[in-house]
Each structure stands twice: as C-alpha cells, then as structure tokens.
Scaffold this motif. Structure first.
Motif, PDB file in Angstrom:
ATOM      1  N   VAL A  41     -53.929  16.578  25.904  1.00 37.00           N
ATOM      2  CA  VAL A  41     -54.338  15.221  25.540  1.00 37.00           C
ATOM      3  C   VAL A  41     -53.602  14.847  24.258  1.00 37.00           C
ATOM      4  CG1 VAL A  41     -56.248  13.670  25.052  1.00 37.00           C
ATOM      5  CG2 VAL A  41     -56.609  15.655  26.528  1.00 37.00           C
ATOM      6  N   ILE A  42     -52.787  13.820  24.310  1.00 37.45           N
ATOM      7  CA  ILE A  42     -51.991  13.430  23.142  1.00 37.45           C
ATOM      8  C   ILE A  42     -52.257  11.979  22.789  1.00 37.45           C
ATOM      9  CG2 ILE A  42     -50.178  15.094  23.651  1.00 37.45           C
ATOM     10  CD1 ILE A  42     -48.486  12.820  24.681  1.00 37.45           C
ATOM     11  N   ASP A  43     -52.030  11.678  21.527  1.00 39.51           N
ATOM     12  CA  ASP A  43     -52.176  10.315  21.018  1.00 39.51           C
ATOM     13  C   ASP A  43     -50.828   9.619  21.165  1.00 39.51           C
ATOM     14  OD1 ASP A  43     -52.761   7.990  19.749  1.00 39.51           O
ATOM     15  OD2 ASP A  43     -53.341   8.882  17.837  1.00 39.51           O
ATOM     16  N   VAL A  44     -50.794   8.594  21.980  1.00 39.35           N
ATOM     17  CA  VAL A  44     -49.528   7.885  22.246  1.00 39.35           C
ATOM     18  C   VAL A  44     -49.478   6.540  21.532  1.00 39.35           C
ATOM     19  CG1 VAL A  44     -49.151   9.009  24.450  1.00 39.35           C
ATOM     20  CG2 VAL A  44     -50.476   6.899  24.370  1.00 39.35           C
ATOM     21  N   ASN A  45     -50.350   6.352  20.546  1.00 39.79           N
ATOM     22  CA  ASN A  45     -50.334   5.095  19.793  1.00 39.79           C
ATOM     23  C   ASN A  45     -49.204   5.128  18.778  1.00 39.79           C
ATOM     24  OD1 ASN A  45     -52.670   3.778  20.967  1.00 39.79           O
ATOM     25  ND2 ASN A  45     -53.871   5.379  19.960  1.00 39.79           N
ATOM     26  N   ILE A  46     -48.016   4.932  19.257  1.00 45.18           N
ATOM     27  CA  ILE A  46     -46.815   4.971  18.420  1.00 45.18           C
ATOM     28  C   ILE A  46     -46.510   3.564  17.936  1.00 45.18           C
ATOM     29  CG2 ILE A  46     -44.368   5.572  18.359  1.00 45.18           C
ATOM     30  CD1 ILE A  46     -44.913   7.531  20.633  1.00 45.18           C
ATOM     31  N   ASN A  47     -46.392   3.421  16.639  1.00 42.82           N
ATOM     32  CA  ASN A  47     -46.128   2.113  16.040  1.00 42.82           C
ATOM     33  C   ASN A  47     -44.628   1.844  16.021  1.00 42.82           C
ATOM     34  OD1 ASN A  47     -46.590  -0.323  14.600  1.00 42.82           O
ATOM     35  ND2 ASN A  47     -46.093   0.734  12.693  1.00 42.82           N
ATOM     36  N   ILE A  48     -44.242   0.717  16.572  1.00 40.03           N
ATOM     37  CA  ILE A  48     -42.842   0.287  16.589  1.00 40.03           C
ATOM     38  C   ILE A  48     -42.716  -0.922  15.668  1.00 40.03           C
ATOM     39  CG2 ILE A  48     -40.887  -0.488  17.978  1.00 40.03           C
ATOM     40  CD1 ILE A  48     -42.212   0.781  20.399  1.00 40.03           C
ATOM     41  N   THR A  66     -33.209  -4.290  13.993  1.00 38.65           N
ATOM     42  CA  THR A  66     -33.370  -2.840  13.910  1.00 38.65           C
ATOM     43  C   THR A  66     -34.836  -2.487  14.084  1.00 38.65           C
ATOM     44  OG1 THR A  66     -31.496  -2.690  12.390  1.00 38.65           O
ATOM     45  CG2 THR A  66     -32.972  -0.802  12.505  1.00 38.65           C
ATOM     46  N   CYS A  67     -35.128  -1.592  15.055  1.00 39.51           N
ATOM     47  CA  CYS A  67     -36.497  -1.163  15.318  1.00 39.51           C
ATOM     48  C   CYS A  67     -36.624   0.322  14.978  1.00 39.51           C
ATOM     49  CB  CYS A  67     -36.877  -1.415  16.773  1.00 39.51           C
ATOM     50  SG  CYS A  67     -36.896  -3.178  17.207  1.00 39.51           S
ATOM     51  N   ARG A  68     -37.780   0.711  14.436  1.00 40.08           N
ATOM     52  CA  ARG A  68     -38.021   2.082  13.993  1.00 40.08           C
ATOM     53  C   ARG A  68     -39.369   2.562  14.508  1.00 40.08           C
ATOM     54  NH1 ARG A  68     -35.612   4.178   9.471  1.00 40.08           N
ATOM     55  NH2 ARG A  68     -37.620   4.794   8.591  1.00 40.08           N
ATOM     56  N   TRP A  69     -39.446   3.872  14.800  1.00 42.48           N
ATOM     57  CA  TRP A  69     -40.701   4.485  15.222  1.00 42.48           C
ATOM     58  C   TRP A  69     -40.651   5.970  14.920  1.00 42.48           C
ATOM     59  CZ3 TRP A  69     -39.755   7.936  19.344  1.00 42.48           C
ATOM     60  CH2 TRP A  69     -38.545   7.730  20.018  1.00 42.48           C
ATOM     61  N   SER A  70     -41.832   6.559  14.740  1.00 44.81           N
ATOM     62  CA  SER A  70     -41.944   7.958  14.345  1.00 44.81           C
ATOM     63  C   SER A  70     -42.600   8.772  15.446  1.00 44.81           C
ATOM     64  CB  SER A  70     -42.758   8.084  13.055  1.00 44.81           C
ATOM     65  OG  SER A  70     -42.966   9.445  12.729  1.00 44.81           O
ATOM     66  N   THR A  71     -42.272  10.080  15.471  1.00 43.66           N
ATOM     67  CA  THR A  71     -42.818  10.991  16.482  1.00 43.66           C
ATOM     68  C   THR A  71     -43.936  11.856  15.928  1.00 43.66           C
ATOM     69  OG1 THR A  71     -41.185  12.688  15.927  1.00 43.66           O
ATOM     70  CG2 THR A  71     -40.583  11.091  17.633  1.00 43.66           C
TER      71      THR A  71
END
Length: 825
Positions: free
Chosen positions: A450-457, A469-474
C-alpha cells in the motif's frame, strides 16, 4: 460445332504432320480424341504448382519405369481402370527390381511431380522423345513406393525478408544418398500479377541451398517488402548419387505463407477469481493479427486432463484450479485472416500450484482503497472447509471475522477497508497476509503493498512565456522497489475542467532527476491558455497506479522577469528614500511590486514595502538615517495573485555625496555675522549647572530672514569623543544640554524658569553657586574663545555627511560649541 472447329485447329496445330485425321471418320471418336488432346495441351501450359501452407512431397521416377508400370501394352491412357491397374502393378512389382535404379546414368531423365496427403493423384510433366511437353495424371502411390521422394515445406519468415524452402530426403534403398546438392532457381516479377507467364529459362536467379549430413536442405530467397504480394516462380535442381533431378515449376505469393515466430513471454498465474491464466505476447514483427493454438495438460492428485484450444487473444483462462496441481503449456501462432502457416511451438512451460493458493498472491494498491484476498487451503490432500479458515496480518494481528466472507465450500475471502500506507519493517516493504486452518498457519502468505501516490506536481512558466517547467518528488514512493515512474499528460484546447481526470489518451514526458531529489520536465513550446492535465504513472510488475491528476494553465503559473533599471536615492529637499524601476515586458497582465530595503552590510535587516498600483514605477519610504548607504531590491507578481513572485532584482545602493554650499544665490546654510555698525550683537551664553547639564541661552539681533531651526553642537575638548548635536525649534531662546561635562557627583540638573535671577537668591543655592560660577567661568572662557574663532571662519564647503545625521553635507568638527541658523529660501 464451334468447339469442334477449335479442337480441329488445335489438333492440326499440335500434330501438323498427322495423316490419319479424316472428316469421314466417326465424329464421336474424333471428338473424344480432340478433347483429350485439348486437356493435355492446356495442362502443359499450366506448369506452376501452387505451394501450399502445409508440407507436400516431391517424387521422381525414370521414364521407362513409368511406361513399364503405368502404361503397359494394350492399356489406353484414357481407360477408366487406370488407377486400379497402378495399385495392382505396384503391389506385384514393388520388390522385383532392387538393382534397377543402381544401373541408371546421370543422363537419365526423371519424371517428377508434387503431391500432398490430401491429393491421391499428381501431375507428371516431362518431355517425350521429340522434345515435346508431356503431361499425365497418375496415382501418387506409385511414386511414393518406388520413386525418389522428398518432403518439402516453404514459408516466409516473420521478419518478411526471407522466403525459405526446407526439404528432407525420403529416398528408398535403391537410391544411395550421398553428395546431396540442391539449387533453387527463382524469378520474382516486377509487376504484380497473380498468373504471370512462364519466364525464359535464362531469366531465373539461382541460390545454393545449405544441406546437412542428415539429407536435409534449406534454401533462402530474399524478398523485398514491396513484392510480398507478387507471385514468386521457382523450381529445384537436385543432385544425389550422381543422378540429377528437376522439380516442376512452383508458384507462391510470399505474404500467403508467413510463418510466425513462437509467442513470447509465456507465463501462468492465478487470477483474482481463482482461475489459471495463461498469457503470452504476440511476435512483434508480424503485420497482421494472429490466432493461437494452446495445448496444455493438468496433473493433480484428483484429476488428469489434456486440452487443445484455438483463441484469437493472447491469453486463456483455465477454471477449477486446485492446490498442488501441475500444468504444462505450449503455444503457437498463425495468421488469423487469410492463408498462413502455423509457427513453431513455444518452449514448454510448467507451473505448479502450492498447497495454499492465494489469489491474488500479491496486491499493489493505493492509500485509502479497499482490497480483498481469497485463499484455498489444502492440508494432507484434503481441501479445508472455508468456514474453518481464519486470517492473520504479519502473524501478529488477528483480522476480525467481520472482514471474512465464505465463497462456497473451498474459498474464503478477507477484505481490508480504507488502507493506510505500508510501514517498512526492515527489509520487508509489504504486509504479510496469512490464511490459516483455525490455529495452524501455512508458511506461505500473500503480499500487500500500500503506497501513497499523492505526488504533488508544480509547474512554472518562464518570464519570456516560451516554456513551462514542471517538478515532482519521489519521496512518497521510495519504499516500492523495482518500480518506474513516468509523467503523462493530456492537453485540452482551452483551460482546465473544474474536476481534472485522467484522460484515456495521453502522452509521456521525459523527466530528469535533479540534485535536489526532484524530477524536472520541460514543456516547450507551450500553449498559454491550454489546460495541461498531468499525473504520475507508477509501473510495477504487480500492476500500475496513477497519482491524482492536476491541471495547469501555463498562463496562470507565470514567474515574471524581475523589474529592471532599479535605482535608489536619498532626496535632498524632503529627506526620503526614493526607489524607481521599470516593469518587465512579459506578462502583459497588471503587476504588483514588492520592495525590500535596509542598511547595507554583511547581514541586511530587510524591511518590506508593497506597491499595488500597477501603473506606478517609483515609491518613497521614510528612513531614519539619511547619511547612510541603503541596499534596495524590487520584485513583481500578477496583481490578481496568480503565478509566482519574480526573483529579486539586482540590488541598487544609495550614494552619499559631499555637497558644496554656493557662494551666491539661494542660501540654505550660513553663519550669521554680527553687525558692528549698528551695534547689534548675537549673544550666546552657557551656564554649567552640574557635571551632566548645561544651560544655553541666546538672543538674536532683529533681521529680515526666516529661521527654520537652531542647530547646537558641542564637544569635550580634553576628550577624544565625537561631536554631538541637537536640533532646536526657532522659538526657543534657552535650552538644556544633557551630557557629561565635568567630574561633579550627586548634582542634579536645575530647571530654569523665565526669571533666572529669582532662583539665584534661593538659599539652597548658596553652597553650590561658587562651584557653578567657577565652572561657568572656565566653560565661558572656552566658549568665548570658540566664539572669536567662529567669527573669523566662513565655511564654504560642507564637510563629509558620514559624520552627521541631521543634514547632508554638514560637519562642525572645527568648533567646540556653536549655534547656526537656517533660512527658508
């Protein structure tokens, strides 16, 4: 009658020297002979044997053998009992001539024909003694039993580049197989024609076939992609045991005999419904859809079965799978529509089910979702009743029975609602779910990820409006090993919807990992008013997950360029810090500005001032020290609050300059000299009251100038201290200066009223007056000397303003104690 004329014409054309033809003969007999000859002639011109998608045989036999066996004296070619005679003769003479073929020479002409299992007869093409073409249809059994035989199969490889014919020898004992050499001759016409004319003998190209010691050969013909639908004409030349054989002409369209490669990635797994799913991948090079033949066998303690199914998809489900069963599977492919050849079988794959079957055995899901896991438990060759099954999490937490569901007698299900993210426990990045037989648990378990996929872009459009330019973190998904992440997006024509959703049609975007741990993706060029819906796709062997989508309009995330031409100065007349700038060209929206300023130094203590007037290009702020250097920076943002603040502009600094008093014209600062002719005198008096207080009093002779204020400066002469100063209103005629003037202790500053002499008669002053007088005399002497020096000086240059804070360009270090006047011009 027209047909009879044509037959007669053909008869004369074929047999021009015939003298036995007569119109007076029996018409029926003439017609029968002409029809037979017509059939033979038309067969002679249709020489090409159509290559079939399956195996066929090439059989060859010397001509004398054919005459002896097939056409004995007294037997007519057109008799109806010809086939029966073939079989009888073959059966009688099959073993009577074991040495016949060994006596043949290399010049012997063989009659050869093609035939297959589906064909009982084959057409023999040869030349008679006069060199004329001769065609006869005979029973293939004769050739199979006493002739020289080869198995042949031709196909087009899946890469659609090579046409291959494979042949293996089936020679009988009379023929000795050694020195086997095979050549393939072919013609591929330039023009697309299903029935091309037979080309000239010299137009055939020749390739040598590769033959092995096992009497098998492979011949390869290169075929251009543009000619896959053309008709390929070919024949074989075979030399074996010193004897030459030549096959009849063959024809084929390469696209009709494509042989696919074996399917790829064959694997088996238990589905969520408890079925065995056999899956594979289609070969990548075939230009058409395939059908597949799947053969499998099941072996268990209670069941044995075999099956063979043909499907058009790339998977097959097998129901009623039980624990402890073994399955063996193979798959091959063939063209779905139109002719084709079955490809080779894939390598056999064996799959064995465990004693406890979990389906699915591994689950990848997101935070907040609901999932279910099923199980079938086998204990010592018996299936445990689903009512006796209990569930545990990590063997440490018993799952409440309220989450169980009984599905029939054998299957139990457990459901997990509203899942939280998995907490890694050492090397385990999943939760282990155990299906148990009451108090006994098998060592096998299901894995729950079960993983948290709420990745902010976050996205940002540059100040030139040319790229976004778009950025996101893992950071949120670091626990999922073996996964790959990809940003996908869909661009709408205008703006964003109220609720962004994942679009079925999307494109991937290349993103690169930066040193700060963020991935960065650049969109260039951009459509400023289009809506870019983006999400992160997480691909894993267990499945794929999508982060919540977000929609961005490039025009709403602009980071403007910083303001340019920033200037800072201290105004002379009003004493304020004035800042000016130029607005950036892009964007064209109204902007608000933010100013930060502070005393210049290593660590500037910034103060913020904001300007909301979009048309403004300058601002003034009140600062406490006008003789100091200030650092100033300006940035901007859209007035409606969309987008980002720009970077701060390059710093601008105030410049402190020495100011020279003009000798003529308006006077701002001047020393007022006394007028001796009119006996007008400016008196200045100082009265030391104690060591920390001095009373100043003065009078001014009448004049026509307007006073703004007095400025008083003083300095202790015997100390290395800075000059101190005070600004005094013009209406004041006396003033108390507080400081450290003499070494007098326990003396307070005395307040003077307008009547100074009245206080001098107070009894309390008798003791201290002598001391005050003596000190006053000393101070007065000093002041008088300074006053005389002041008269002789006329300051034209205002000193360095760094030494004062009450006016730019003034320095009074040259006098110990002075009073100056300012006049408003």
């Amino acid at each position: 009658m027209d047909f009879l004329k044509i037959a007669i014409f053909l008869h004369f054309y074929v047999y021009p020297n015939s003298s036995k033809f007569s119109f007076h003969a029996n018409p029926c007999r003439i017609l029968r002979i002409l029809i037979l000859q017509f059939i033979y002639l038309t067969t002679a011109f249709n020489l090409a044997y159509p290559i079939t998608p399956w195996r066929f045989k090439l059989s060859c036999m010397p001509p004398n053998t054919t005459y002896d066996f097939l056409l004995p004296t007294g037997i007519s070619k057109n008799t109806s009992n010809l086939n029966e005679h073939y079989e009888a003769v073959v059966e009688a003479k099959l073993n009577s001539s074991t040495t016949y073929f060994s006596n043949l020479s290399s010049k012997t002409t063989f009659h050869c024909c093609f035939w297959s299992k589906e064909e009982k007869n084959c057409s023999v093409h040869a030349d008679n003694i006069e060199g004329k073409a001769f065609i006869s249809t005979v029973n293939s059994l004769v050739f199979q039993q006493i002739g020289a035989n080869w198995n042949i199969q031709c196909w087009m490889k899946e890469d659609l580049k090579l046409f291959i014919c494979y042949m293996e020898s089936l020679f009988k004992n009379p023929f000795k197989t050694y020195d086997l050499k095979v050549h393939l001759l072919y013609v591929l016409p330039e023009v697309l024609d299903e029935s091309p004319p037979v080309p000239q003998k010299g137009s055939f190209q020749i390739v040598q076939c590769n033959c092995s010691v096992h009497d098998s050969c492979e011949c390869q013909v290169p075929v251009p992609t543009a000619k896959l639908n053309h008709t390929l004409l070919l024949y074989l030349k075979i030399m074996s045991g010193g004897i030459n054989f030549q096959s009849p002409l063959m024809s084929v369209q390469p696209i009709n005999v494509v042989k696919p490669d074996p399917p790829l990635d064959l694997h088996m797994e238990i589905t969520d419904a408890g079925s065995l799913k056999i899956s594979w991948s289609s070969p990548t090079l075939v230009p058409f859809q395939l059908q597949y033949q799947v053969k499998y066998s099941e072996n268990s303690s209670t069941n044995m079965r075999k099956a063979d199914e043909i499907v058009s998809s790339t998977s097959l489900l097998i129901d009623s799978v039980l624990p402890g069963s073994s399955y063996e599977v193979q798959v091959r492919g063939k063209r779905l529509d139109g002719p084709g050849i079955w490809g080779e079988w894939s390598t056999p794959l064996i799959f064995t089910t465990q004693d406890v079957i979990y389906f699915p055995p591994k689950i990848l899901t997101r935070v907040g979702s609901n999932v279910s896991i099923h199980c079938i438990y086998k204990n010592e060759n018996e299936i445990v009743s689903s009512k006796k099954i209990v569930w545990w999490l990590n063997l440490a937490e018993k799952i409440p029975p309220s989450q169980y569901t009984v599905l029939g007698d054998q299957v139990s299900k457990v459901t997990f609602p509203n899942l939280n993210a998995t907490r890694p426990r050492g090397k385990f990045t999943y939760d282990a779910v155990y299906c148990c037989n009451q108090q006994e648990c098998h060592h096998r378990y299901a894995e729950l990820y079960v993983i948290d996929v709420n990745i902010n872009i976050s996205c940002e459009t540059d100040g030139y409006l040319t790229k976004m330019t778009c950025r996101w973190s893992t950071n949120a998904i670091q626990s999922l090993m073996g996964s790959t992440l990809q940003l996908r997006y869909h661009r709408s024509s205008l703006y964003c919807s109220d609720v962004p959703s994942i679009h079925p049609i999307s494109e991937p975007k290349d993103c690169h990992l930066q040193r700060d741990g963020f991935y960065e993706c650049i969109f260039q060029p951009i459509f400023l008013l289009s809506g870019y819906t983006m999400w992160i796709k997480i691909n894993h062997s267990l499945g794929s997950l999508d982060s919540p989508p977000t929609c961005v309009v490039p025009d709403s995330v602009v980071k403007p360029l910083p303001p340019s031409s920033v200037k800072a100065e201290i105004t002379v007349k009003i004493g304020l810090l004035k800042i000016s700038w130029e607005k950036p060209v892009f964007p064209e929206n109204n902007l608000k500005f933010q100013i930060r300023y502070g005393l210049n130094g290593k660590e500037v203590q910034w103060k913020i001032y904001e300007v909301y007037d979009a048309k403004s290009k300058s601002a003034s702020v009140l600062v406490p020290d006008l003789c100091a250097v200030y650092a100033v920076q300006v940035r901007c943002q859209r007035l409606d609050g969309l987008g980002y603040w720009s970077n701060w502009s390059s710093p601008a600094y105030t410049v402190v300059m020495d100011i020279k008093v003009p000798t003529r014209g308006p006077e701002f600062w001047r020393i007022i000299n006394e007028d001796t002719t009119k006996k007008e005198r400016n008196s200045l008096s100082a009265y030391p009251l104690n060591s920390s207080c001095v009373l100043l009093s003065w009078t001014l002779s009448p004049s026509d100038y307007y006073l703004m204020y007095f400025v008083t400066e003083w300095k202790i002469l015997n100390e290395d201290s800075e000059i101190k100063w005070l600004r005094i209103p013009p209406s004041v005629k006396k003033y108390y200066i507080h400081g450290k003037f003499a070494l007098l202790n326990h003396v307070n500053c005395i307040s003077f009223s307008d009547d100074i002499e009245k206080h001098q008669h107070d009894a309390g002053l008798y003791v201290i007056v002598p001391i005050i007088i003596s000190s006053s005399i000393l101070l007065l002497g000093t002041l008088l000397i300074s006053h005389q020096r002041m008269k002789k000086l006329f300051w034209e240059d205002v000193p360095n303003p760094k030494n004062c804070s009450w006016a730019q360009g003034l320095n009074f270090q040259k006098v110990p104690f002075s009073i100056f006047l300012t006049q408003n011009m």
